[in-house]
Write an enzyme that holds these catalytic residues in place. Structure first.
Site: not given
Ligand code: SFD
Ligand code: AMP
Length: 627
Positions: A62, A218, A435, A249
Site C-alpha cells: 500500500n 479484520w 506493510s 470491509r
Molecule cells: O488491504 C508480540 N495492512 C496492509 N498493508 C499493505 O501494505 N497492504 C495491504 O493490502 C494491507 N491490508 C491489510 C493490512 C493489515 C491487515 C490486518 C489486513 C489487510 C487484513 C497493514 C499492514 O499489515 C500493517 O501496516 C503492518 O503489518 C504493520 O507492521 P507492524 O510491525 O507494526 O505489525 P505486525 O506486522 O502486525 O507485527 C506485530 C508483531 O508483534 C508480535 N507481537 N511479540 C512479542 N510479545 C508480544 N506481547 C507481542 N504482541 C505482538 C506479533 O506476533 C507480530 O510478530 S489492507 O486491508 O489495507
Molecule cells: P483498504 O483495503 O481499505 O485497506 O485500502 C487499501 C488502500 O487503498 C489504502 O491505501 C487505502 O487508503 C486506499 N483506499 C481504499 N479505499 C479508497 C478509496 N475509496 N479512495 C482512495 N483510497 C482508498
C-alpha cells in the site's frame, strides 16, 4: 509461585515483535551490529513466518512512492497523509518513511516477492500509491530475510515468547520480561536498547462477530496492544491515542475493499439511498480543507455511508458486478476477448481475498456469491488501533536528524525514554506506512538503535529483586487458579477469580457502550467517557483477579491487561480532545464540530511511572515549509 524456570538473555539490541516493522529493524540492525560486534535478539510471541497482521498474506503493497519513475514525489505523500489524517500528522516522520520506502519495496522484490508487472515491465498499480502483488507468502519472504540477517550477524531469534513489561533504569530502558507461550519459562532480557514493534490492538472493542463467530475480525487477533502497553508502562509520551481506525470491509468476513475501490473502480451504495459519496457530498464542506480534496479522507468516506446506515437506509453494498461489467465492456464487440477478460477479472476478485483474507472467499462461496453477478454487503468494522494504516495511535518519537523538525531529542524513532525505540503500529502520527512503510521505518530505527548503542550504550542495570516481584505478578493467574479451582463445582465460576474470557467480555462491553463502539454507532461524549473511566478503574482492580489454567490462558490474561491500558489511553484522549475531527471513526456528540482554532494540534498523553497519574497535553503541528 508457579515453578517456572527463569531464563536470562543478555543482548545489545532487543527487538520486541516479529512483524513487518520488527523484521525491517532486524534486517538493518543486524547488518550494522555485525560490523560493530554487537548482538541483536528478536523476540516474537508467535512464529516469525506467519506472525502479525500479514500472517495470511496481503494482495497489495500500500505504500510505494515511485520516485525513480517520476510518478510522485516524497512531498506528494506528505500532503496525502496530512489530508487523510485531517491535518494531524508528524510530517517529519511521514517524509522520512516516504523517502526510504521505495528501496524497501525493491528489496522485497529482490527477496522473491512477485509484484505484478504490465506488458512494459512496469509495476501494476492498484491506486496511486499501491502496487498489486502475489502476496500469499509475503510474510514468509520478509521473515526469511530477517532470519538470515540475524543468523549472519550471530544474533538470536526467540519465538513463542510473550513480552509483558519493560525493564527500566531511571528514564533509560534496560530490557524486558516475558514468558514462554509453550514452555514454562520466564524470560528476562537485558539490553542496551530496545525496539517496540509489537503491532496494534484488536478486541479492545466488542467485535461485530460474537457468538459462533467470536474472535473473527479484520485485524489479526494476535495483536493485543503490546506496543502501546510497553511504551506507556515505560513512561513514554504517547500521541494520537484517540485516532482509532474503523475500516469499511466486506461484511462478516472482513474482506478489504481497496482493490475494489481502486483497481476495479467500484462504487459503494446504500440499498435505499444510492451513491452516498454523491448524495451526501455537501457534508464534506464542514470538513474543509480536508473534505474537499481527493482522495476524501478514510473517516469521511465512512461517515457518508454511516449517514445512510443511521437513517435505516442500509445495507451498504459494494457494486462488484457493475464494476466488473464496466471493465469488461471495452471488449464487448469481441465475444471471445470479453469472455477471457471476464474470467481474468473473476479470478483477480477471488485471488484478492485468497491472498489476504481467506475467510472472505469462504463466506462468498458459502453464500453462493459470484462477484461478477451480484453485489456484496459492506459494513464499518469495530474500532482497531493500527497507527500504520489509517489510524494514528502510537508513541511520540524523535524526528530525523537532517530535517528542521521541532520534534527532535535524540535518535530517530526513539521515544521519550532513552534507548527505547518504537516502530510500525508502535509509533504514532505517521500513518499510511502500511506493510512496506512499517518495514522501512523498522530499518530506520534499527540503524539508529545500533548508533545509540555505539555512542551511548552502557551495560543494562537490572534490579533482579524487582524482576522477581514482576515474575510473581506475571505468573499470579496460574497461582490463583491452582489455589481456588476446586472450591466450586464449575471451576469457571468462582468468587476468587475470573477467567480471561469473562474479563475480555467486560472490557469489550465497557468500550462498546461508553467509548463509541458498534452498539453506540461510534458515538460518545464527555459524560460517557467519564462514566467509562469510572467503570474502568474497577475493571483494573479486578484485573488482579484473572486466573489461568496454563500458559495459553496466561497469554490471554496478559493480552487483556495490555488491551485495558490501550483502552484507557484511548478514552482519556477522546475526553481531552473537545471536538469531532474524525467523524466516521468516532463522534463526540457533545462537541460535534471540528474546531481548528483550538484543536489543530496533537493530543498527547503520558503515564507517570512514579505517581501512576496520567498527564494530557497539546503539542503544536509542524508542517514542512513549502509542502
Ligand atoms: O488491504 C508480540 N495492512 C496492509 N498493508 C499493505 O501494505 N497492504 C495491504 O493490502 C494491507 N491490508 C491489510 C493490512 C493489515 C491487515 C490486518 C489486513 C489487510 C487484513 C497493514 C499492514 O499489515 C500493517 O501496516 C503492518 O503489518 C504493520 O507492521 P507492524 O510491525 O507494526 O505489525 P505486525 O506486522 O502486525 O507485527 C506485530 C508483531 O508483534 C508480535 N507481537 N511479540 C512479542 N510479545 C508480544 N506481547 C507481542 N504482541 C505482538 C506479533 O506476533 C507480530 O510478530 S489492507 O486491508 O489495507
Ligand atoms: P483498504 O483495503 O481499505 O485497506 O485500502 C487499501 C488502500 O487503498 C489504502 O491505501 C487505502 O487508503 C486506499 N483506499 C481504499 N479505499 C479508497 C478509496 N475509496 N479512495 C482512495 N483510497 C482508498
Amino acid at each position: 509461585m508457579a515453578n517456572w524456570e527463569t531464563v536470562v538473555v543478555e543482548t545489545d539490541l532487543l527487538i520486541c515483535g516479529g512483524g513487518f516493522s520488527a523484521c525491517g529493524a532486524a534486517t538493518e540492525a543486524a547488518y550494522w551490529a555485525k560490523k560493530k560486534g554487537l548482538k541483536v535478539t528478536l523476540v516474537d510471541k508467535a512464529a516469525l513466518d506467519r506472525s502479525g497482521a500479514v500472517a495470511m498474506g496481503l494482495s497489495a503493497i500500500n505504500q510505494y512512492v515511485g520516485v525513480k519513475d517520476g510518478e510522485n514525489t516524497v512531498e506528494d505523500y506528505v500532503r496525502y497523509v496530512r489530508q487523510d489524517l485531517m491535518g494531524i500528522s508528524r510530517e517529519d516522520l511521514v517524509y522520512n518513511i516516504a523517502r526510504h520506502v521505495d528501496s524497501t519495496v525493491h528489496l522485497f522484490e529482490k527477496w522473491g516477492l512477485k509484484i505484478w508487472k504490465d506488458e512494459q515491465g512496469k509495476y501494476v498499480h492498484e491506486g496511486r500509491w499501491q502496487l498489486m502483488i502475489n502476496g500469499e507468502s509475503y510474510k514468509i519472504i520478509i521473515a526469511e530475510a530477517a532470519k538470515n540477517a540475524i543468523a549472519d550477524a550471530g544474533g538470536e531469534l526467540i519465538e513463542r515468547v510473550f513480552i509483558v513489561e519493560p525493564l527500566l533504569d531511571g528514564n533509560r530502558i534496560a530490557g524486558a520480561v516475558g514468558f514462554g507461550t509453550r514452555e514454562n519459562k520466564f524470560y528476562v532480557f537485558k539490553a542496551k536498547a530496545v525496539i517496540a514493534g509489537m503491532g496494534g490492538a484488536v478486541h479492545v472493542f466488542r467485535p461485530r462477530s460474537v457468538g459462533e463467530g467470536f474472535g473473527r475480525s479484520w485485524y489479526p487477533p494476535f495483536n493485543s496492544g503490546s506496543s502501546a502497553y510497553f511504551t506507556i508502562k515505560a513512561g513514554a509520551e504517547m500521541t494520537c491515542q484517540e485516532v482509532r481506525f474503523i475500516p469499511v470491509r466486506f461484511k462478516d468476513a472482513y474482506g478489504p475493499v481497496g482493490a475494489w475501490f481502486l483497481l476495479f473502480k467500484s462504487r459503494a451504495i446504500s440499498a435505499e439511498g444510492g451513491d452516498y459519496m454523491t448524495t451526501h457530498k455537501e457534508v464534506l464542506q464542514n470538513y474543509a480543507p480536508y473534505g474537499l480534496v481527493k482522495p476524501i479522507p478514510a473517516n469521511l468516506r465512512n461517515y457518508l455511508g454511516m449517514i445512510d446506515v443511521d437513517a435505516g437506509l442500509g445495507p451498504l453494498y459494494m457494486e462488484t458486478a457493475e464494476a466488473i461489467q464496466n471493465i469488461a465492456a471495452q471488449y464487448k464487440d469481441d465475444p471471445k476477448a470479453f469472455k477471457k477478460k471476464m474470467k481474468e477479472l473473476e479470478s483477480e476478485a477471488w485471488e484478492d481475498f485468497l491472498d489476504m483474507t481467506i475467510s472472505q472467499a469462504i463466506l462468498w462461496a458459502s453464500q453462493n456469491v459470484k462477484p461478477e453477478e451480484k453485489h456484496s454487503e459492506i459494513a464499518a468494522c469495530e474500532p482497531y488501533f493500527i497507527g500504520s494504516h489509517s489510524g494514528a495511535s502510537g508513541a511520540w518519537v524523535s524526528g530525523p536528524e537532517d530535517l528542521p523538525t521541532p520534534y527532535k531529542w535524540g535518535y530517530t524513532n526513539m521515544t521519550t525514554v532513552e534507548g527505547l525505540f518504537a516502530v510500525g503500529d508502535g509509533s504514532g502520527a505517521s500513518s499510511h506506512k502500511f506493510s512496506s512503510g512499517s518495514h522501512a521505518e523498522g530499518r530506520i530505527a534499527g540503524k539508529q538503535a545500533v548508533k545509540f548503542i555505539v555512542e551511548k550504550g552502557k551495560a543494562p542495570n537490572v534490579d533482579m529483586a524487582a524482576v522477581e516481584k514482576l515474575k510473581e505478578r506475571i505468573l499470579r493467574p496460574l497461582d490463583l487458579w491452582d489455589k481456588h479451582k476446586n472450591e466450586t463445582t464449575d471451576p469457571e465460576v468462582n468468587t476468587n477469580y475470573m477467567m480471561p474470557r469473562q474479563y475480555l467480555h467486560r472490557l469489550q462491553k465497557l468500550m462498546d457502550e461508553y467509548a463509541g463502539g458498534v452498539v453506540s454507532a461510534f458515538k460518545t461524549s464527555k459524560a460517557l467517557c467519564e462514566r467509562g473511566l469510572e467503570l474502568m478503574s474497577m475493571l483494573k482492580e479486578d484485573s488482579e483477579k484473572m486466573a489461568a489454567r496454563n500458559a495459553h490462558e496466561l497469554t490471554r490474561a496478559w493480552e487483556n491487561i495490555q488491551r485495558t491500558w490501550q483502552a484507557e489511553a484511548h478514552i482519556r484522549t477522546i475526553l481531552f480532545r473537545e471536538e469531532t475531527r474524525w467523524p466516521g471513526y468516532y463522534f463526540r456528540s457533545d462537541t460535534p464540530k471540528m474546531d481548528d482554532k483550538n484543536w489543530l494540534c496533537f493530543a498527547n498523553c503520558q503515564w507517570d511511572r512514579g505517581t501512576g497519574e496520567w498527564k494530557m497535553m497539546k503539542r503544536d503541528i509542524w508542517t514542512i515549509p513549502g509542502v
